[in-house]
Design a protein around this motif. Structure first.
Motif, PDB file in Angstrom:
ATOM      1  N   GLN A  83       3.932  -0.704   3.547  1.00 58.89           N
ATOM      2  CA  GLN A  83       3.095  -0.592   2.361  1.00 58.89           C
ATOM      3  C   GLN A  83       2.030   0.461   2.615  1.00 58.89           C
ATOM      4  O   GLN A  83       1.678   0.754   3.753  1.00 58.89           O
ATOM      5  CB  GLN A  83       2.436  -1.927   2.055  1.00 58.89           C
ATOM      6  CG  GLN A  83       3.418  -3.024   1.757  1.00 58.89           C
ATOM      7  CD  GLN A  83       2.739  -4.367   1.627  1.00 58.89           C
ATOM      8  OE1 GLN A  83       1.560  -4.501   1.911  1.00 58.89           O
ATOM      9  NE2 GLN A  83       3.491  -5.362   1.212  1.00 58.89           N
ATOM     10  N   LEU A  84       1.510   1.008   1.544  1.00 56.68           N
ATOM     11  CA  LEU A  84       0.507   2.058   1.664  1.00 56.68           C
ATOM     12  C   LEU A  84      -0.750   1.546   2.355  1.00 56.68           C
ATOM     13  O   LEU A  84      -1.331   2.232   3.201  1.00 56.68           O
ATOM     14  CB  LEU A  84       0.176   2.600   0.273  1.00 56.68           C
ATOM     15  CG  LEU A  84      -0.509   3.942   0.202  1.00 56.68           C
ATOM     16  CD1 LEU A  84       0.309   4.999   0.914  1.00 56.68           C
ATOM     17  CD2 LEU A  84      -0.724   4.333  -1.239  1.00 56.68           C
ATOM     18  N   SER A  85      -1.151   0.329   2.039  1.00 55.85           N
ATOM     19  CA  SER A  85      -2.361  -0.213   2.660  1.00 55.85           C
ATOM     20  C   SER A  85      -2.164  -0.449   4.158  1.00 55.85           C
ATOM     21  O   SER A  85      -3.093  -0.255   4.948  1.00 55.85           O
ATOM     22  CB  SER A  85      -2.775  -1.512   1.974  1.00 55.85           C
ATOM     23  OG  SER A  85      -1.745  -2.468   2.089  1.00 55.85           O
ATOM     24  N   SER A 135      -3.702   2.638  -5.472  1.00 58.10           N
ATOM     25  CA  SER A 135      -3.056   3.942  -5.626  1.00 58.10           C
ATOM     26  C   SER A 135      -4.068   5.015  -6.010  1.00 58.10           C
ATOM     27  O   SER A 135      -3.970   6.154  -5.555  1.00 58.10           O
ATOM     28  CB  SER A 135      -1.934   3.861  -6.653  1.00 58.10           C
ATOM     29  OG  SER A 135      -2.446   3.494  -7.907  1.00 58.10           O
ATOM     30  N   LYS A 136      -5.068   4.663  -6.821  1.00 61.05           N
ATOM     31  CA  LYS A 136      -6.099   5.644  -7.182  1.00 61.05           C
ATOM     32  C   LYS A 136      -6.939   6.026  -5.967  1.00 61.05           C
ATOM     33  O   LYS A 136      -7.246   7.196  -5.759  1.00 61.05           O
ATOM     34  CB  LYS A 136      -6.999   5.092  -8.285  1.00 61.05           C
ATOM     35  CG  LYS A 136      -6.345   5.049  -9.635  1.00 61.05           C
ATOM     36  CD  LYS A 136      -7.284   4.500 -10.679  1.00 61.05           C
ATOM     37  CE  LYS A 136      -6.595   4.390 -12.023  1.00 61.05           C
ATOM     38  NZ  LYS A 136      -7.473   3.816 -13.045  1.00 61.05           N
ATOM     39  N   SER A 168      -6.007   5.800  -2.862  1.00 55.11           N
ATOM     40  CA  SER A 168      -5.136   6.532  -1.943  1.00 55.11           C
ATOM     41  C   SER A 168      -5.039   7.993  -2.356  1.00 55.11           C
ATOM     42  O   SER A 168      -5.101   8.892  -1.513  1.00 55.11           O
ATOM     43  CB  SER A 168      -3.746   5.913  -1.924  1.00 55.11           C
ATOM     44  OG  SER A 168      -3.813   4.570  -1.564  1.00 55.11           O
ATOM     45  N   LEU A 169      -4.907   8.224  -3.646  1.00 56.22           N
ATOM     46  CA  LEU A 169      -4.873   9.595  -4.153  1.00 56.22           C
ATOM     47  C   LEU A 169      -6.201  10.296  -3.884  1.00 56.22           C
ATOM     48  O   LEU A 169      -6.223  11.459  -3.461  1.00 56.22           O
ATOM     49  CB  LEU A 169      -4.552   9.595  -5.645  1.00 56.22           C
ATOM     50  CG  LEU A 169      -4.457  10.956  -6.311  1.00 56.22           C
ATOM     51  CD1 LEU A 169      -3.296  11.743  -5.734  1.00 56.22           C
ATOM     52  CD2 LEU A 169      -4.304  10.799  -7.807  1.00 56.22           C
ATOM     53  N   LYS A 215      -3.337  -0.980  -8.800  1.00 57.53           N
ATOM     54  CA  LYS A 215      -3.643   0.293  -9.458  1.00 57.53           C
ATOM     55  C   LYS A 215      -4.854   0.968  -8.815  1.00 57.53           C
ATOM     56  O   LYS A 215      -4.903   2.186  -8.716  1.00 57.53           O
ATOM     57  CB  LYS A 215      -3.858   0.094 -10.954  1.00 57.53           C
ATOM     58  CG  LYS A 215      -5.028  -0.773 -11.314  1.00 57.53           C
ATOM     59  CD  LYS A 215      -5.158  -0.911 -12.812  1.00 57.53           C
ATOM     60  CE  LYS A 215      -6.351  -1.792 -13.150  1.00 57.53           C
ATOM     61  NZ  LYS A 215      -6.559  -1.913 -14.572  1.00 57.53           N
TER      62      LYS A 215
END
Length: 127
Positions: A22-24, A110-111, A113-114, A107
């Motif tokens: 996962q991204l986290s 992801s924001k 992370s971007l 959401k």
């Protein structure tokens, strides 16, 4: 019981290859790596300062000058330290915000992370 797992080609015990990262979790791993890198840098920096400020300052200065470290090595080293520092700062801020219970939705992840990737890219460009 074990025959069922062999037929379905699934491992008996969970393994890292079974789960998709996962991204986290990736950000958490890189946060720890950047923390270790910063600790190594600051420890080395303090040892370096201690050597310079010792009683043989002139001898140590001549030794440092004789190394003739390439300018590119110094630039890349500074760039990596800067990236580690800002990544650790931004990701640590995200963890503090999460500890207070804010922005826990996917959401927002992801924001942020971007935002993290864009800010590190800007640091790379304008360094």
């Amino acid at each position: 019981m074990f025959i069922k797992f062999k037929i379905s080609n699934r491992p008996i015990a969970p393994h890292l290859l079974v789960y998709t990262p996962q991204l986290s979790s990736l950000f958490s791993i890189w946060h720890r790596i950047s923390g270790v890198g910063l600790a190594f840098f600051f420890t080395t920096f303090l040892i370096f300062i201690r050597i310079i400020l010792s009683s043989n300052f002139a001898c140590n200065l001549l030794t440092l000058i004789s190394f003739e470290i390439s300018q590119w090595i110094i630039i890349y080293f500074n760039l990596f330290i800067l990236l580690f520092l800002f990544y650790h700062l931004f990701n640590g801020t995200r963890h503090i915000i999460w500890d207070f219970g804010f922005l826990l939705d996917i959401k927002y992840l992801s924001k942020f992370s971007l935002f993290l990737l864009v800010s590190l890219s800007l640091i790379l460009i304008f360094q």
